[in-house]
Structure formats: structure tokens, C-alpha cells
Design an enzyme around this catalytic site. Sequence first.
Site, mmCIF file in Angstrom:
data_model
loop_
_atom_site.group_PDB
_atom_site.id
_atom_site.type_symbol
_atom_site.label_atom_id
_atom_site.label_comp_id
_atom_site.label_asym_id
_atom_site.label_seq_id
_atom_site.Cartn_x
_atom_site.Cartn_y
_atom_site.Cartn_z
ATOM 1 N N MET A 32 0.818 -1.209 0.000
ATOM 2 C CA MET A 32 0.000 0.000 0.000
ATOM 3 C C MET A 32 0.855 1.264 0.000
ATOM 4 S SD MET A 32 -3.035 -1.276 -0.079
ATOM 5 C CE MET A 32 -2.310 -2.560 -1.110
ATOM 6 N N HIS A 33 0.514 2.240 -0.830
ATOM 7 C CA HIS A 33 1.206 3.523 -0.873
ATOM 8 C C HIS A 33 0.514 4.525 0.039
ATOM 9 C CE1 HIS A 33 3.216 2.861 -5.087
ATOM 10 N NE2 HIS A 33 3.203 1.751 -4.350
ATOM 11 N N ALA A 34 1.262 5.498 0.497
ATOM 12 C CA ALA A 34 0.678 6.573 1.296
ATOM 13 C C ALA A 34 -0.244 7.411 0.407
ATOM 14 C CB ALA A 34 1.771 7.443 1.895
ATOM 15 N N THR A 79 0.780 9.753 -4.660
ATOM 16 C CA THR A 79 0.945 8.431 -4.049
ATOM 17 C C THR A 79 2.295 7.823 -4.389
ATOM 18 O OG1 THR A 79 -0.021 7.284 -5.965
ATOM 19 C CG2 THR A 79 -1.538 8.003 -4.216
#
Length: 228
Positions: free
Chosen positions: A95-97, A103
Site C-alpha cells: 500500500m502507498h501513502a 501516491t
Amino acid sequence: MTRTRAEAEALPDPDAIHPVANKPRVVFLKPLLDSLPEIRNVEVGAFTYYDDPLHARDFFRRNLLYNFGASGAKLRIGRFGAIATAARFMFPDAMHAMEGPSTYPFGILGGGFLGALPFADYPFKPGRDTVIGHDVWIGMEALVMPGVRIGHGAVVGARAVVGSDVPDYAVVAGNPARVIRRRYTEEEAARLVALAWWDWPVARIARAIPLLVKGGVAALEDFAARQP
């Protein structure tokens, strides 16, 4: 070839990596995991198997996606599960921020990009464990997203993308995966979960197989009340 009585009555060995004679495509995942001490964030119950004609023994290398261990989240798989070819499990490290406008994971490029904002300061969401219940059947090329719970006795259709929790004894399919039917009513499913047949001694499970395959909830409850 005719089997002897002893062979016919022998119980399967949960510690055998290849439990089916002359079928290397089938592996029990628990003993395979036990042979890989470097993997510490995965748990698998006895008798859960993976079927793959080409890469059966590579399950923990090929089918666990982005398992870098940074999130601290675990994958927990119950007993007596059946996992079909190329079913995969995503870890939270994928998962990316997403709190800012971009992102993009700038820090993976190192140098000035990492110096500008260390990974410890990225607003990653905390990872939750992914939990697969007991007696779960996961179809070919299904994708299980991070942090979901797939309930006991559930069935996941081929190529389904599971992004939310699956109730006990539900059948899900599609992208995103949705409940298409219930194998049992909620009340019956609760009774089956209470029986927890997957925790019985193996010899008792063997005696119950006709009811587990063809019987009903009440018959299995009656068996449990009568059998040691």
C-alpha cells in the site's frame, strides 16, 4: 494395486510436504512453511494444501505479494484449507501513502528523495492481519487483499478479488468479490463454527467424513454428542 487393510485405514501425515502419492503438485503448506524459518509473519494450520502443477513448493515465494515484513502484519491461514493454483495474498507493504497529492513512493529511489522524507515519516496506514478461517476453499488466481477476514467454511471463486471481509460459510465471486449465496443460514453457520470439527482429533474427523461430505448440521451435532 489392491491396498492392504492397514494402508486403507492409515491416516494422512500432516507433516508430509507432499501428502498425495505421485502428485507433487499438491503440498501441505504447514510443513513447507516449517522448512522456511526465515518467514516469521505467516501461520498455516495442519492439512491446508496448495495445488499447482509447476510451482507448488514455491508458494511462499511466488504467492505472497510484497511480504517485506515492514508493516508487522501477519497472514494467518486455518486448518483444512484448499488453495488453488496461483491464488495470491497481498501484504500491507504494497500500500502507498495516500494522504497527500501524490501516491508516488519517492523514497525507494534513495539519495535526495529519501533524504527529503524518510520512510518512517510517510503516512502509511497501519497494517492489519489477514485471516483465513478453517475449511476455506480459495479458487484459482483469486487475490486476497490485505487485512481481510475470510470466514470459516467460505468459498472464494476463481479470479475473485477479495477486498472486504467474507462471512462464515459464504460463497463470494467477482471483482470486487461479493457474496453470491450462503452455504448455510447464519444460524446454521454459527452451529458449525461452534462444533469446530477442524479441531477434533484426526481419527475422529476420519469417522465423521461421511457426515462432513454428505450430512447436515444436525447430523454432525448428533455425531459430536455421541462420539468420543
